[in-house]
Motif scaffolding. Structure first.
Motif, PDB file in Angstrom:
ATOM      1  N   UNK A  44       0.842  -1.196   0.000  1.00 61.28           N
ATOM      2  CA  UNK A  44       0.000   0.000   0.000  1.00 61.28           C
ATOM      3  C   UNK A  44       0.874   1.240   0.000  1.00 61.28           C
ATOM      4  N   UNK A  45       0.563   2.181  -0.884  1.00 62.04           N
ATOM      5  CA  UNK A  45       1.247   3.471  -0.900  1.00 62.04           C
ATOM      6  C   UNK A  45       0.483   4.432  -1.787  1.00 62.04           C
ATOM      7  N   UNK A  46       0.752   5.719  -1.575  1.00 65.63           N
ATOM      8  CA  UNK A  46       0.199   6.770  -2.425  1.00 65.63           C
ATOM      9  C   UNK A  46       1.242   7.867  -2.568  1.00 65.63           C
ATOM     10  N   UNK A  47       1.147   8.574  -3.689  1.00 66.83           N
ATOM     11  CA  UNK A  47       2.110   9.640  -3.909  1.00 66.83           C
ATOM     12  C   UNK A  47       1.833  10.396  -5.190  1.00 66.83           C
ATOM     13  N   UNK A  48       2.853  11.100  -5.663  1.00 67.63           N
ATOM     14  CA  UNK A  48       2.745  11.967  -6.831  1.00 67.63           C
ATOM     15  C   UNK A  48       3.551  11.370  -7.983  1.00 67.63           C
ATOM     16  N   UNK A  49       2.961  11.352  -9.171  1.00 68.03           N
ATOM     17  CA  UNK A  49       3.665  10.851 -10.348  1.00 68.03           C
ATOM     18  C   UNK A  49       4.831  11.775 -10.676  1.00 68.03           C
TER      19      UNK A  49
ATOM     20  N   UNK B 143       2.743  13.487 -15.196  1.00 69.14           N
ATOM     21  CA  UNK B 143       3.466  14.072 -14.064  1.00 69.14           C
ATOM     22  C   UNK B 143       2.535  14.959 -13.240  1.00 69.14           C
ATOM     23  N   UNK B 144       2.637  14.815 -11.929  1.00 72.17           N
ATOM     24  CA  UNK B 144       1.843  15.622 -11.013  1.00 72.17           C
ATOM     25  C   UNK B 144       0.571  14.967 -10.531  1.00 72.17           C
ATOM     26  N   UNK B 145       0.133  13.890 -11.196  1.00 73.65           N
ATOM     27  CA  UNK B 145      -1.075  13.192 -10.743  1.00 73.65           C
ATOM     28  C   UNK B 145      -0.872  12.597  -9.352  1.00 73.65           C
ATOM     29  N   UNK B 146      -1.947  12.618  -8.566  1.00 73.58           N
ATOM     30  CA  UNK B 146      -1.967  11.907  -7.289  1.00 73.58           C
ATOM     31  C   UNK B 146      -2.472  10.487  -7.551  1.00 73.58           C
ATOM     32  N   UNK B 147      -1.745   9.504  -7.052  1.00 75.65           N
ATOM     33  CA  UNK B 147      -2.093   8.112  -7.346  1.00 75.65           C
ATOM     34  C   UNK B 147      -1.941   7.248  -6.090  1.00 75.65           C
ATOM     35  N   UNK B 148      -2.632   6.107  -6.100  1.00 76.77           N
ATOM     36  CA  UNK B 148      -2.487   5.086  -5.071  1.00 76.77           C
ATOM     37  C   UNK B 148      -2.230   3.750  -5.735  1.00 76.77           C
ATOM     38  N   UNK B 149      -1.536   2.881  -5.021  1.00 71.53           N
ATOM     39  CA  UNK B 149      -1.186   1.561  -5.544  1.00 71.53           C
ATOM     40  C   UNK B 149      -2.328   0.583  -5.299  1.00 71.53           C
ATOM     41  N   UNK B 150      -2.658  -0.189  -6.320  1.00 72.12           N
ATOM     42  CA  UNK B 150      -3.531  -1.352  -6.188  1.00 72.12           C
ATOM     43  C   UNK B 150      -2.664  -2.564  -6.487  1.00 72.12           C
ATOM     44  N   UNK B 151      -2.362  -3.365  -5.463  1.00 75.54           N
ATOM     45  CA  UNK B 151      -1.190  -4.245  -5.500  1.00 75.54           C
ATOM     46  C   UNK B 151      -1.368  -5.551  -6.257  1.00 75.54           C
ATOM     47  N   UNK B 152      -2.570  -5.924  -6.633  1.00 76.92           N
ATOM     48  CA  UNK B 152      -2.767  -7.203  -7.302  1.00 76.92           C
ATOM     49  C   UNK B 152      -2.369  -7.155  -8.769  1.00 76.92           C
TER      50      UNK B 152
ATOM     51  N   UNK C 201      -6.140   9.495  -7.484  1.00 77.68           N
ATOM     52  CA  UNK C 201      -6.642   9.931  -6.180  1.00 77.68           C
ATOM     53  C   UNK C 201      -7.011  11.408  -6.280  1.00 77.68           C
ATOM     54  N   UNK C 202      -8.219  11.795  -5.899  1.00 76.59           N
ATOM     55  CA  UNK C 202      -8.563  13.221  -5.912  1.00 76.59           C
ATOM     56  C   UNK C 202      -7.615  14.029  -5.029  1.00 76.59           C
ATOM     57  N   UNK C 203      -7.334  15.255  -5.434  1.00 78.08           N
ATOM     58  CA  UNK C 203      -6.351  16.067  -4.734  1.00 78.08           C
ATOM     59  C   UNK C 203      -6.731  16.354  -3.283  1.00 78.08           C
ATOM     60  N   UNK C 204      -8.036  16.290  -2.950  1.00 73.00           N
ATOM     61  CA  UNK C 204      -8.446  16.640  -1.589  1.00 73.00           C
ATOM     62  C   UNK C 204      -8.209  15.509  -0.586  1.00 73.00           C
TER      63      UNK C 204
ATOM     64  N   UNK D 113     -12.865   7.793  -1.285  1.00 71.52           N
ATOM     65  CA  UNK D 113     -12.524   9.177  -1.638  1.00 71.52           C
ATOM     66  C   UNK D 113     -13.645  10.146  -1.263  1.00 71.52           C
ATOM     67  N   UNK D 114     -14.921   9.701  -1.340  1.00 71.94           N
ATOM     68  CA  UNK D 114     -16.003  10.632  -1.009  1.00 71.94           C
ATOM     69  C   UNK D 114     -16.361  10.614   0.478  1.00 71.94           C
ATOM     70  N   UNK D 115     -15.649   9.823   1.269  1.00 77.43           N
ATOM     71  CA  UNK D 115     -15.848   9.830   2.714  1.00 77.43           C
ATOM     72  C   UNK D 115     -16.865   8.841   3.240  1.00 77.43           C
ATOM     73  N   UNK D 116     -17.498   8.053   2.354  1.00 77.38           N
ATOM     74  CA  UNK D 116     -18.445   7.045   2.820  1.00 77.38           C
ATOM     75  C   UNK D 116     -17.740   6.028   3.704  1.00 77.38           C
ATOM     76  N   UNK D 117     -16.563   5.566   3.274  1.00 76.54           N
ATOM     77  CA  UNK D 117     -15.723   4.674   4.069  1.00 76.54           C
ATOM     78  C   UNK D 117     -14.491   5.427   4.535  1.00 76.54           C
ATOM     79  N   UNK D 118     -13.970   5.006   5.683  1.00 75.68           N
ATOM     80  CA  UNK D 118     -12.815   5.695   6.248  1.00 75.68           C
ATOM     81  C   UNK D 118     -11.809   4.691   6.793  1.00 75.68           C
ATOM     82  N   UNK D 119     -10.600   4.634   6.204  1.00 73.00           N
ATOM     83  CA  UNK D 119      -9.567   3.822   6.832  1.00 73.00           C
ATOM     84  C   UNK D 119      -9.122   4.485   8.138  1.00 73.00           C
TER      85      UNK D 119
END
Length: 347
Positions: free
Chosen positions: A64-69, A81-90, A135-138, A305-311
């Protein structure tokens, strides 16, 4: 760059945080500046060594990780370049019969970033284009970097493989862990009556906040007996069991006639007694599940991302304290996810 790594399997003292060669993306890969990542129990198994998995050493853990391209390979079309992204590991092959039928989670060559190949707990990581989601910027980095694996796993378990319906009764074991706390939220969202187990009153309170209607302290009570009492001896329609040998027999005992156990793992061992007499007499089903298809990942992460679920984040640590992060997972300290952040990003 610096990375969490180990050069041999063993206890937590094999973990180091130090220099590692800078990654260079292949044509279909994306270079990501990692802002946050999260641990899963599979990081513990990988560090200790699993039969049949021969890792290239030194190994960087982390699924699991997230960051900037930072850069993209010449064949990449979905990110810039500049996109916000998260890893989907499968990782799937895209060519076998299951991939062609649209169910890449059943791929015959399925493997997991961080478990079977080099992971993403580093300042930078190269990831195949198909294993990233926007990943949305917010969205906070800690959320983006900790949601993917557990929420997609729980979503596929309950919604796809388990075919959960509104009004059913669901028991979630180990509700304080990553998959467990995601499963509680998803079951509640689906309209189920949710029963959850945990080992302390604090963890049970968190489970209630996540949507559990009934909670059981498994350190004090026999959860199967409690379920029979709470349901008027009926039992539940589904048990979410990722614990394995220690709980499997009682999971079967907790089911109503025609009920099903859905499992994605076995942290206490994978070879319990089969319980065939109970299975055939009560017409039970035992269903395996692991991770999710790209479409299922998109569905559940949109709800994060919309807040319905929260890690829920139990702790955020610099990557140089990865040994402590592993300790928290192994000792079942706290509720939710343990997040690690590159020391260069940690404040």
């Amino acid at each position: 760059m610096k990375a969490v790594q180990f050069s041999e399997h063993g206890d937590r003292d094999v973990i180091e945080y130090g220099e590692f060669s800078d990654p260079d993306p292949e044509p279909d890969e994306v270079l990501v500046d990692v802002k946050a990542g999260a641990l899963n129990h599979l990081d513990i198994w990988t560090r200790k060594g699993m039969p049949g998995i021969d890792l290239e050493m030194p190994h960087i853990p982390g699924s699991d990780a997230a960051g900037v391209v930072e850069a993209v390979g010449e064949k990449v079309t979905r990110f810039e370049e500049g996109d916000h992204v998260a890893v989907s590991a499968g990782v799937s092959c895209g060519q076998c019969e299951f991939c062609r039928d649209g169910d890449r989670a059943r791929c015959v060559r399925f493997h997991i970033i961080g478990e079977h190949v080099r992971g993403v707990h580093a300042e930078q990581a190269v990831v195949p284009e198909e294993n990233l989601v926007l990943v949305p910027d917010h969205v906070d980095w800690e959320v983006a970097g900790s949601a993917s694996l557990v929420f997609q796993t729980a979503w596929r378990m309950l919604i796809d493989r388990g075919e959960l319906e509104a009004g059913e009764k669901v028991l979630v074991l180990g509700a304080s862990g990553g998959v467990g706390h995601a499963a509680v939220q998803i079951a509640d969202y689906a309209g189920a009556e949710v029963y959850a187990t945990a080992s302390t009153e604090e963890k049970l309170d968190y489970a209630k906040e996540c949507g559990a209607d009934h909670v059981i302290n498994y350190e004090e009570d026999d959860f199967a007996a409690e379920i029979r009492e709470l349901t008027g001896k009926r039992g539940v329609d589904m048990v979410v069991d990722h614990i394995g040998e220690a709980t499997y027999s009682d999971s079967l005992k907790s089911l109503a006639k025609g009920g099903r156990v859905v499992t994605c793992g076995a942290t206490t061992g994978g070879n319990p007694g089969a319980g065939l007499n109970r299975i055939f007499w009560n017409q039970l089903s035992v269903i395996g599940s692991t991770m999710a298809t790209p479409g299922q990942v998109d569905d559940v992460l949109e709800l994060v991302w919309d807040g319905t679920f929260e890690p829920r984040i139990r702790e955020t640590l610099p990557m140089s304290e990865a040994e402590r992060a592993h300790e928290m997972i192994e000792n079942r300290e706290g509720f939710g996810k343990v997040v690690v952040i590159p020391d260069s990003e940690y404040e």
